[in-house]
Design a protein around this motif. Structure first.
Motif, PDB file in Angstrom:
ATOM      1  N   UNK A  71       0.833  -1.205   0.000  1.00 56.56           N
ATOM      2  CA  UNK A  71       0.000   0.000   0.000  1.00 56.56           C
ATOM      3  C   UNK A  71       0.870   1.259   0.000  1.00 56.56           C
ATOM      4  N   UNK A  72       1.920   1.264   0.819  1.00 56.82           N
ATOM      5  CA  UNK A  72       2.828   2.418   0.855  1.00 56.82           C
ATOM      6  C   UNK A  72       3.492   2.623  -0.498  1.00 56.82           C
ATOM      7  N   UNK A  73       3.880   1.536  -1.148  1.00 54.60           N
ATOM      8  CA  UNK A  73       4.484   1.636  -2.479  1.00 54.60           C
ATOM      9  C   UNK A  73       3.504   2.240  -3.479  1.00 54.60           C
ATOM     10  N   UNK A  74       2.257   1.796  -3.405  1.00 55.26           N
ATOM     11  CA  UNK A  74       1.221   2.338  -4.288  1.00 55.26           C
ATOM     12  C   UNK A  74       1.058   3.849  -4.067  1.00 55.26           C
ATOM     13  N   UNK A  75       0.989   4.253  -2.807  1.00 52.30           N
ATOM     14  CA  UNK A  75       0.806   5.670  -2.491  1.00 52.30           C
ATOM     15  C   UNK A  75       1.988   6.494  -3.004  1.00 52.30           C
ATOM     16  N   UNK A  76       3.195   6.002  -2.802  1.00 55.59           N
ATOM     17  CA  UNK A  76       4.382   6.740  -3.252  1.00 55.59           C
ATOM     18  C   UNK A  76       4.398   6.874  -4.769  1.00 55.59           C
ATOM     19  N   UNK A  77       4.101   5.798  -5.483  1.00 51.47           N
ATOM     20  CA  UNK A  77       4.111   5.863  -6.947  1.00 51.47           C
ATOM     21  C   UNK A  77       2.970   6.721  -7.486  1.00 51.47           C
ATOM     22  N   UNK A  78       1.816   6.675  -6.848  1.00 55.68           N
ATOM     23  CA  UNK A  78       0.690   7.518  -7.268  1.00 55.68           C
ATOM     24  C   UNK A  78       1.026   8.981  -7.039  1.00 55.68           C
TER      25      UNK A  78
END
Length: 99
Positions: A71-78
């Motif tokens: 989830x953190x990876x998704x947020x950072x990439x978004x």
């Protein structure tokens, strides 16, 4: 047979450029994969948690940690993608106004 346009790779496409955010995301996801594979670090019975041996509750804990890292990876990439979109829109407005 369907003709699809060739995917853009390299050049000015920012999705393919390495950025600090992408390095952090890679390290986060790598940790979520590699750490649970280090069986020697958790192949023991003690300490127990609610009667469960360490071996079981540690692995279950990593299920939630890995989900959080994804989830953190998704947020950072978004966030990076949104920032690029804002910069692209701003540069289009700036270039459009000077012509």
């Amino acid at each position: 047979m369907t003709n699809h346009p060739a995917p853009t790779t390299g050049g000015t496409d920012p999705r393919w450029k390495l950025s600090p955010t992408k390095i952090v995301v890679a390290l986060l996801l790598l940790a979520g994969i590699v750490v649970p594979l280090l069986v020697g670090t958790y192949a023991k019975v003690e300490p127990r948690l609610f009667g469960f041996p360490f071996f079981y509750w540690y692995q279950l804990l990593w299920v939630f940690i890995a989900a959080g890292l994804c989830f953190l990876s998704y947020v950072l990439l978004k966030r990076e993608k949104d920032a690029f979109a804002r910069d692209a829109a701003r540069s289009e407005r700036t270039e459009g106004g000077t012509r």
